[in-house]
Each structure stands twice: as C-alpha cells, then as structure tokens.
Enzyme design. Sequence first.
Site, PDB file in Angstrom:
ATOM      1  N   ASP A   8      39.255  39.195  42.697  1.00 49.61           N
ATOM      2  CA  ASP A   8      40.593  39.548  43.164  1.00 49.61           C
ATOM      3  C   ASP A   8      40.558  39.975  44.646  1.00 49.61           C
ATOM      4  O   ASP A   8      39.644  40.711  45.055  1.00 49.61           O
ATOM      5  CB  ASP A   8      41.105  40.723  42.305  1.00 49.61           C
ATOM      6  CG  ASP A   8      42.587  40.967  42.479  1.00 49.61           C
ATOM      7  OD1 ASP A   8      43.363  40.025  42.287  1.00 49.61           O
ATOM      8  OD2 ASP A   8      42.962  42.114  42.806  1.00 49.61           O
ATOM      9  N   HIS A  44      49.499  33.473  38.057  1.00 49.12           N
ATOM     10  CA  HIS A  44      50.332  34.535  37.495  1.00 49.12           C
ATOM     11  C   HIS A  44      51.094  35.320  38.567  1.00 49.12           C
ATOM     12  O   HIS A  44      51.818  36.251  38.232  1.00 49.12           O
ATOM     13  CB  HIS A  44      49.434  35.487  36.699  1.00 49.12           C
ATOM     14  CG  HIS A  44      48.420  36.148  37.584  1.00 49.12           C
ATOM     15  ND1 HIS A  44      47.384  35.456  38.178  1.00 49.12           N
ATOM     16  CD2 HIS A  44      48.316  37.415  38.022  1.00 49.12           C
ATOM     17  CE1 HIS A  44      46.690  36.280  38.923  1.00 49.12           C
ATOM     18  NE2 HIS A  44      47.226  37.483  38.851  1.00 49.12           N
ATOM     19  N   ASP A  45      50.886  34.993  39.835  1.00 48.49           N
ATOM     20  CA  ASP A  45      51.613  35.661  40.925  1.00 48.49           C
ATOM     21  C   ASP A  45      52.698  34.765  41.519  1.00 48.49           C
ATOM     22  O   ASP A  45      53.382  35.172  42.470  1.00 48.49           O
ATOM     23  CB  ASP A  45      50.658  36.046  42.058  1.00 48.49           C
ATOM     24  CG  ASP A  45      49.637  37.088  41.649  1.00 48.49           C
ATOM     25  OD1 ASP A  45      49.930  37.892  40.751  1.00 48.49           O
ATOM     26  OD2 ASP A  45      48.536  37.092  42.239  1.00 48.49           O
TER      27      ASP A  45
HETATM   28  O1  TEU Z   1      47.024  39.317  44.066  1.00 45.83           O
HETATM   29  C1  TEU Z   1      46.833  39.488  45.434  1.00 45.83           C
HETATM   30  C2  TEU Z   1      47.983  39.295  46.272  1.00 45.83           C
HETATM   31  O2  TEU Z   1      47.867  39.278  47.457  1.00 45.83           O
HETATM   32  C3  TEU Z   1      49.284  39.244  45.576  1.00 45.83           C
HETATM   33  O3  TEU Z   1      49.795  40.510  45.779  1.00 45.83           O
HETATM   34  C4  TEU Z   1      50.172  38.229  46.116  1.00 45.83           C
HETATM   35  O4  TEU Z   1      50.202  38.235  47.505  1.00 45.83           O
HETATM   36  C5  TEU Z   1      51.511  38.582  45.598  1.00 45.83           C
HETATM   37  O5  TEU Z   1      51.455  38.566  44.210  1.00 45.83           O
HETATM   38  C6  TEU Z   1      52.547  37.636  46.055  1.00 45.83           C
HETATM   39  O6  TEU Z   1      53.725  38.388  46.066  1.00 45.83           O
HETATM   40  C7  TEU Z   1      46.050  39.839  43.237  1.00 45.83           C
HETATM   41  C8  TEU Z   1      46.403  39.583  41.799  1.00 45.83           C
HETATM   42  O7  TEU Z   1      46.393  38.191  41.558  1.00 45.83           O
HETATM   43  C9  TEU Z   1      47.704  40.229  41.506  1.00 45.83           C
HETATM   44  O8  TEU Z   1      48.169  39.951  40.221  1.00 45.83           O
HETATM   45  C10 TEU Z   1      47.505  41.714  41.687  1.00 45.83           C
HETATM   46  O9  TEU Z   1      48.720  42.375  41.542  1.00 45.83           O
HETATM   47  C11 TEU Z   1      46.926  42.052  43.061  1.00 45.83           C
HETATM   48  O10 TEU Z   1      45.848  41.220  43.425  1.00 45.83           O
HETATM   49  C12 TEU Z   1      46.395  43.463  43.066  1.00 45.83           C
HETATM   50  O11 TEU Z   1      45.237  43.534  42.308  1.00 45.83           O
END
Ligand code: TEU
Length: 545
Positions: free
Chosen positions: A199, A323-324
Amino acid sequence: MRNNFKNSTVYQIYVKSFCDSNGDGIGDLNGIRSKLRYIKSLGVDYIWTTPFFCSPMIDNGYDVSDYKNINPMFGTMQDCEAMIADAEELGIGFMFDMVFNHTSNKHEWFQKALAGDKEYMDYYIFQDGLEGGKKPPVEWTASFGGPAWEYVPSLNKWYLHLFDPAQPDLNWENPKVREELKDVIRFWKAKGVKGFRFDVLNLISKPEKFVGLPAGSAHRCCKDGRHVHEFIRELVTDTGIEEMITVGEMASTTLDNCIRYTNPDNHELSMCFSFHHLKVDYKDGDKWSLMPPDLRKLRELFKEWQEEMSKHGGWNAVFWCNHDQPRIVSRFGDEGQYWKQSAKMLGTFIHMLRGTPYVYQGEELGMTNAHYTSIDDYDDVEAINYYNILLQRGISQNEALKVLANRARDNGRTPMQWNAENFAGFSDASPWLKLPDNFTSINVDAEETDPDSILNYYRKLISLRKKYRVISEGEIRFLDTGNEKVLAYERTFEGQKLITVCNFSGDYEKISLSIPEGEVLISNYEDGQKFGELRPYEADVIYNV
Ligand code: TEU
Ligand code: CA
C-alpha cells in the site's frame, strides 16, 4: 529465476464484498474459498486480497491494528491457511496486502507511543508544534480531507497522518520499524503466500525536517522521498521476496521513479501501480470536480509510460479498476446502449498492453457504479468527509451527491453480483453496502450461459497472454490513428506483430491508420476489422507473423 509475472494476470478481491459464507452480510475468507473454482475458470494466476487483518475498520482494513492476526469479521487463521492451501492446489497464488506506510491508532505500538513510551514514539512521526505547540510544524492536508497533523495534548506533540487521523504514519527512518515490518513479511511468506501488494509504498520516506516546507497536500511533499529506493530494496532483499511477485502502489509518482522501482537491476519490485491515467477526468486535477475524460491526455500518458518503461527495463501493472476507483464502464465506457461493447473494448485495451493486467472483482462482468441517491447509502470515510467539504464549498446537496455518484470509492465496493437472487447471491442477509439494482441482469450466472458475455470475453483476453509471447513480452509503440478518440498500439516480438485498435467513443469514427491484413485474435464485433471506420466502442486485435 525470477517469477514469471510477465504472462500472468492478477485478480483483485475486495474481501468485504466478494462472498459472505456465514450470513452476516460481510464477505469473508471462507467465502473466497467457496469461489476459488470460479476464479480458476478465469485463467488468472494470482489473487490479490485487500487487507483482512485485525483492524477497527475506519478505512476498511487499511488501518491495521495487528499484522499477524485475522480480523474475526473475516474468519480465523485456520480459514486463512486453508484458503492458501486450496488455492495452491488449483495453481493460484495469493498476494497479501501490506499496509506499511501507517498503522491503525489502535495498534499496540501506537498505544504505547500515546502513553509516552519513548521507544514507541520513535515508531511514528511526532513533532513539536509551532508557537508554543499551538500550530502544527507545517500546514499540510491529509488525503481524506482535513489537516495531516493531529495534536496529542498529553504529549504536547503533533503526529503525522497522510490519511485519516486513525492512521498514524510509521517512521521508516527508525531501523526498528523496518525490522518489525520485515518480520511481518517473513510471517506471511512462511504461511505460503506467493507475493505481496504494498500500500502507498512511495510515501514511506518522509522529509528530514518539516518546519518551513510548503503548505498544501502532505502527499505531494512525501512522495518518492529521499530514502524510498533504499528502504524498498532493503525490505525486499532482507526478506528474500525478490523472486516473488511484488507490486507497489505508487501515489502521484513519476515515470523515472517507476523505472527505478521495477528495473530488476535495482532489486526492488516486480511492478508498480501508477494512477495518472485515472485522473484524466479530474477537472483542474481535482477528483471532486467532474469532467468527461480527456482522451488526448489518456493517449499521451499511456504512450509515454508504456514506451519509456519498455525502453528502460521497467514493468507496469496495468489496470482500470480497484477498490479506490469508480467502475470503468460507468466512467470511460457506456452503461446503456453500448454497455457490452464498451466494457469489452476497455478490457481489450488493458490486456494487450505491455505489463501485468489486474482484473478487479466484477470488472469481468461489466459491473457498474452504485447509483446511490442518498448520503446514507455511503460507507467510505473519504466519501462522507468530501460530501461535507463540498457542502462547505457552497455546492448544493444534489450537486454533491452527483459528484459522489461519479467519484466515490464505494462505487467500486458494492457486493459481487453472483446471480439474480436475493442479495445477488453474495449473502443470505442484507449486505453491509447496498447493491446496484442492475444485479438482476449483470451477474455471473447470467454471463456464464451467454457465449458473447463480457465474462467469457475476459476469459479469452486472459488466455491470449499465455499463448502469445508478443503479448507477454513484446515491445510497444503507440500508433497515430488521426482521430483522438481512437487509440492504437503495436506490439512486436521476434518477427511477430500485434496491432490493437480501440474506439473510445460511442460514435462511428474514421481513422487514417491503415492496418495490414492479418488474423483477428479478438474483437468485440463479430466480423471484426472493418478498417477506415470503427463502430461504437469497437476493439480489434490483429496478429501478423
Ligand atoms: O490508497 C492510496 C491512495 O492514494 C488512495 O487514497 C487514492 O488516492 C484515493 O483512494 C483516491 O481518492 C491506498 C488504499 O488502496 C486505500 O484503500 C487506502 O484508503 C489508502 O491507501 C490508505 O491506506
Ligand atoms: Ca461473513
């Protein structure tokens, strides 16, 4: 020998939304076990599971309170071991998700730090404030909105969190922290895990001093930091995972850094995720401002990243969904008339690229955004924070809901649609997150029986990478089609040539590129390859020897 990740495809599972085995509305490890045959039938080699370790679930598991235990909500250590063993029998390897930039504030280390234990305070980034402690060392904003520093009155110090205040950032400068994290890797490696996803790995190395740095996004000041390459190399070599498949999630990174992260000479990672291509619909770079995708920019980005990584021995993870992200068919495709064609076109574009493709659960079905109309339908901390931020900016409730309906992460987190029955076959009980209404027509059962389905098309795409070395190993060059809505590229390998042409528009589009006769390896129209003009969302892959 390095692991052969070049002809592999990875399937991503969002554990909470994949399959619920015990009727509590929450996906779990035994649910995954029950669906391994389905995953095998896709032809993929690896499964990346999002974190299911102990967590207060403020950020749905990306806030880990114990890296070596399973969150009871998802199952037990025995379930986990059985899941790994069952997959291994089918020739599928698990990649576990290591959240090493931060822990949960409920992690034992942070709890000790809060109690004033100096040893553990040095596991995190605690700083004195300015003006006698009243102000943070620098005015930084966190990723989910709000400030990136949290004040702890009992310590009269501020701690850094690039994400939620419940996710304090670890201090990687401290060798003890690095040893603890290596220990976590060794633990899961010994359990038979075949690879790792890391991550936000390019955020781990923070600036030496904070006072005087520019105000603004904390992300921007911490990305690709001064020691990041040596920290990754140390983690990978000391734990002996260099031969395994590893992928780093790299937030707002650069091409040069990604070449360094992935060129085998540097002994860092197999590949990385970058996100520039998923920002071409951010108006003025703002995720929360809507704009149709800028296809010219999309082409430029792919051209630059694909060609340069190829020239300099780097390797990409290639993907549209995770998932983001909102669902790609709702975003760059068409949910309506051309749902099937556009989902297939988008799949074709990714799967013929140079890199390792990632398929996110439900993408292979053409699953769409959630279409929520009330803020109460949302679960994600980011969505809820930004809803309030948008209202504070003076945007109307309706407008804010429209932005969320397009941009919220929950769009990609709705339960997997298995069949047309109650709760889409995901669970016997009402799921933790509401399903879109369209599960009655978009689901695995319906697509299994349709030879022309998106699901069966994805199976074919995945199998082609195994059959043709020009796909898994060829060089890449982007072609000029004379039409910015049609993207095309050529792959070459030992006298073999492959041309992929994709129409990103819902109209008939003329192109000036002339394509030599050849075998149509795959197309989303029955009589593929009618060049000169492409049909709505047409995609064709032509092979020549
Ligand atoms: O995501 C990293 C990240 O930069 C995200 O915040 C992305 O930019 C954002 O979702 C877009 O709006 C990772 C994981 O994949 C995410 O689910 C976590 O919330 C985040 O890290 C924190 O661990
Ligand atoms: Ca469950």
